[in-house]
Motif scaffolding. Structure first.
Motif, PDB file in Angstrom:
ATOM      1  N   UNK A 188       0.821  -1.205   0.000  1.00  0.00           N
ATOM      2  CA  UNK A 188       0.000   0.000   0.000  1.00  0.00           C
ATOM      3  C   UNK A 188       0.859   1.261   0.000  1.00  0.00           C
ATOM      4  N   UNK A 189       0.398   2.235  -0.790  1.00  0.00           N
ATOM      5  CA  UNK A 189       0.977   3.564  -0.736  1.00  0.00           C
ATOM      6  C   UNK A 189      -0.073   4.564  -1.205  1.00  0.00           C
ATOM      7  N   UNK A 190       0.226   5.826  -1.056  1.00  0.00           N
ATOM      8  CA  UNK A 190      -0.730   6.880  -1.388  1.00  0.00           C
ATOM      9  C   UNK A 190      -0.926   7.002  -2.895  1.00  0.00           C
ATOM     10  N   UNK A 213      -3.127   1.741  -4.449  1.00  0.00           N
ATOM     11  CA  UNK A 213      -3.022   3.194  -4.346  1.00  0.00           C
ATOM     12  C   UNK A 213      -4.165   3.696  -3.472  1.00  0.00           C
ATOM     13  N   UNK A 214      -3.827   4.116  -2.275  1.00  0.00           N
ATOM     14  CA  UNK A 214      -4.825   4.484  -1.273  1.00  0.00           C
ATOM     15  C   UNK A 214      -5.268   5.932  -1.479  1.00  0.00           C
ATOM     16  N   UNK A 215      -6.567   6.176  -1.306  1.00  0.00           N
ATOM     17  CA  UNK A 215      -7.103   7.528  -1.462  1.00  0.00           C
ATOM     18  C   UNK A 215      -6.456   8.503  -0.483  1.00  0.00           C
ATOM     19  N   UNK A 216      -6.415   9.762  -0.901  1.00  0.00           N
ATOM     20  CA  UNK A 216      -5.912  10.818  -0.034  1.00  0.00           C
ATOM     21  C   UNK A 216      -7.064  11.539   0.653  1.00  0.00           C
ATOM     22  N   UNK A 225      -8.160   6.079   7.225  1.00  0.00           N
ATOM     23  CA  UNK A 225      -9.373   5.258   7.219  1.00  0.00           C
ATOM     24  C   UNK A 225      -9.507   4.481   5.911  1.00  0.00           C
ATOM     25  N   UNK A 226      -9.200   5.127   4.788  1.00  0.00           N
ATOM     26  CA  UNK A 226      -9.236   4.430   3.498  1.00  0.00           C
ATOM     27  C   UNK A 226      -8.207   3.301   3.472  1.00  0.00           C
ATOM     28  N   UNK A 227      -7.054   3.538   4.088  1.00  0.00           N
ATOM     29  CA  UNK A 227      -6.028   2.502   4.174  1.00  0.00           C
ATOM     30  C   UNK A 227      -6.533   1.296   4.957  1.00  0.00           C
ATOM     31  N   UNK A 228      -7.139   1.536   6.099  1.00  0.00           N
ATOM     32  CA  UNK A 228      -7.658   0.444   6.928  1.00  0.00           C
ATOM     33  C   UNK A 228      -8.696  -0.370   6.157  1.00  0.00           C
ATOM     34  N   UNK A 229      -9.576   0.322   5.436  1.00  0.00           N
ATOM     35  CA  UNK A 229     -10.603  -0.385   4.651  1.00  0.00           C
ATOM     36  C   UNK A 229      -9.971  -1.216   3.539  1.00  0.00           C
TER      37      UNK A 229
END
Length: 469
Positions: A188-190, A213-216, A225-229
């Motif tokens: 995972x990364x931004x 690609x995690x949401x900002x 929170x998006x990362x956790x999901x």
């Protein structure tokens, strides 16, 4: 028995001492004169590409030319054939105008040409680089057991982090590769990461689909929170998360390092910080607190050839897990003069043969100290602060709220489309900026990259940015 006389060394390749000294003096003077012209001239290339290709065709290498003639030709073509990072009106990507101690280091290294695979063949360079790694690790709060190495660039250093994460996640990875996991690997990364991570995933064999690609959060930082999901969804689908990467590129934003560290700890992920540019803030007592949480990472990288202004390329990989780094790159051979785990670079990095990179940063730190290097970094922040104030006063708005030396600015409507505006600025040769996306919107990206940028250079930038179409 009479031995046959050896032929003389090839004089064009190994001239005598007097010739070397004479050419060396001439070259120093020629380069200084070229630098003055570059700093006062256009930032953009001005060479005619067709004419240059024709010149190249004339180099058939059948008829040798005098070295001084070839040197002069090369200097002149470089002076007109590249974007000039040495020009103080270059406000583009993270490439710097190189500091003088680093340039001196390149000269020294070129003469001695040490091979940095082995501590037995290069004891001084290997020890010097290890000393420097420990000093930087201490600035990051990594502790006395931290180790690492120099690399050619951020992509190589980040690739090292992914290999370490895979090795840490499964003891059989070194032998069996991704087959050891028995399920798709993900990391995972931004969304605002450096897109080189796609190439790294490909290179490591986990595949580009492994990169998430995690949401900002609307401000350019990774949304925890998006990362956790995302992690929960991947685990539910049977994937194997292995690594979390903090680090943005477009707007100088710093991901929430403590929140990322908490998630990585809870989810048993390798926590890596891609601080290729922003990690230079560690040099500054005033700015290093912005990176609070970096001390909790398993690994980090810094590109000294960015904000620390060494010559290309001088990346640094640091980890608190030395034995695991050695496990990721262990090898066995009889021809190397030494094979010491945790010491010999060829056993602790992707590369085998390698140039002595660390001297560039060592000499800069030796000459300026942390205080001087920190002052250089803080000066870049002040340059951008002044540009920001003047653009806002002339009707521009700011998209990013970065405490570092990069500005994502939006022009007033009268100046037209962002990308067309940037093309006009670059075509003028009077300054260099870049277009990018920040939170889905086109912006003009302005980064302080040259340690010699003056108020007059800022004046020139503001003037060309505000010229109507």
């Amino acid at each position: 028995m009479k031995h046959q006389t050896l032929p003389d060394p090839v004089a064009a390749l190994f001239p005598d001492a007097a010739s070397r000294e004479q050419l060396g003096r001439w070259l120093t003077e020629a380069l200084e004169a070229a630098l003055k012209r570059v700093q006062a001239g256009p930032v953009t290339p001005s060479i005619d590409a067709g004419e240059f290709r024709a010149e190249l065709e004339a180099f058939d290498f059948n008829s040798p030319r005098p070295l001084q003639e070839a040197l002069l030709w090369a200097i002149e073509r470089m002076e007109h054939g590249i974007v000039q990072m040495a020009n103080p009106r270059y406000f583009g990507l993270f490439n710097p105008g190189a500091n003088f101690p680093a340039q001196c280091a390149d000269h020294i290294v070129a003469l001695f040409n040490p091979q940095l695979a082995s501590s037995a063949s290069s004891p001084v360079p290997v020890a010097l680089e290890n000393h420097l790694i420990r000093a930087i690790a201490a600035r990051a709060g990594f502790g006395a057991e931290a180790t690492g190495h120099f690399a050619t660039g951020g992509s190589e250093a980040n690739y090292t982090a992914l290999l370490c994460a895979l090795t840490a996640a499964n003891a059989d990875f070194s032998r069996d590769g991704v087959r050891a996991f028995g399920a798709p690997v993900v990391f995972y990364t931004s969304r605002d990461c450096h897109i080189a991570w796609l190439k790294i995933a490909h290179q490591a064999g986990v595949g580009r689909a492994a990169l998430r690609l995690v949401d900002t959060d609307g401000k350019g930082r990774m949304d925890a929170n998006a990362l956790t999901r995302a992690i929960a969804a991947d685990r539910a689908a049977g994937a194997v998360p292995v690594m979390l990467v903090a680090g943005t590129t477009g707007g100088g934003m710093i991901d929430p390092l403590h929140a990322c560290a908490d998630i990585a700890e809870r989810e048993r992920l390798w926590f890596h910080v891609d601080a290729a540019w922003g990690g230079a803030a560690l040099a500054s007592e005033k700015l290093r607190g912005l990176l609070s949480g970096i001390e909790r990472a398993d690994s980090l990288i810094i590109d000294a050839h960015k904000w620390l202004a060494t010559t290309m390329g001088c990346a640094i990989f640091i980890t608190r897990h030395g034995p695991l780094l050695s496990e990721a790159f262990h090898a066995s051979t009889s021809f190397m003069p030494s094979s010491l785990a945790n010491v010999d670079p060829y056993l602790n990095s992707v590369q085998w043969s390698r140039r002595f990179l660390g001297l560039r940063l060592f000499l800069a730190l030796a000459a300026a100290g942390w205080e001087g290097l920190g002052a250089h970094v803080e000066r870049g922040v002040e340059v951008v602060h002044q540009i920001k104030a003047r653009l806002v006063a002339s009707g521009w708005s700011v998209a990013n709220e970065s405490a570092l030396a990069v500005l994502d600015a939006i022009p007033p409507p009268a100046l037209g489309d962002v990308r067309a505006l940037v093309r006009r600025v670059v075509a003028s040769g009077r300054a260099w900026v870049a277009p990018t996306l920040f939170e889905g919107r086109d912006v003009v990206r302005i980064c302080a990259t040259n340690g010699q940028t003056s108020e007059q250079d800022i004046d020139a930038l503001i003037a060309v940015l505000n010229e109507p179409p």
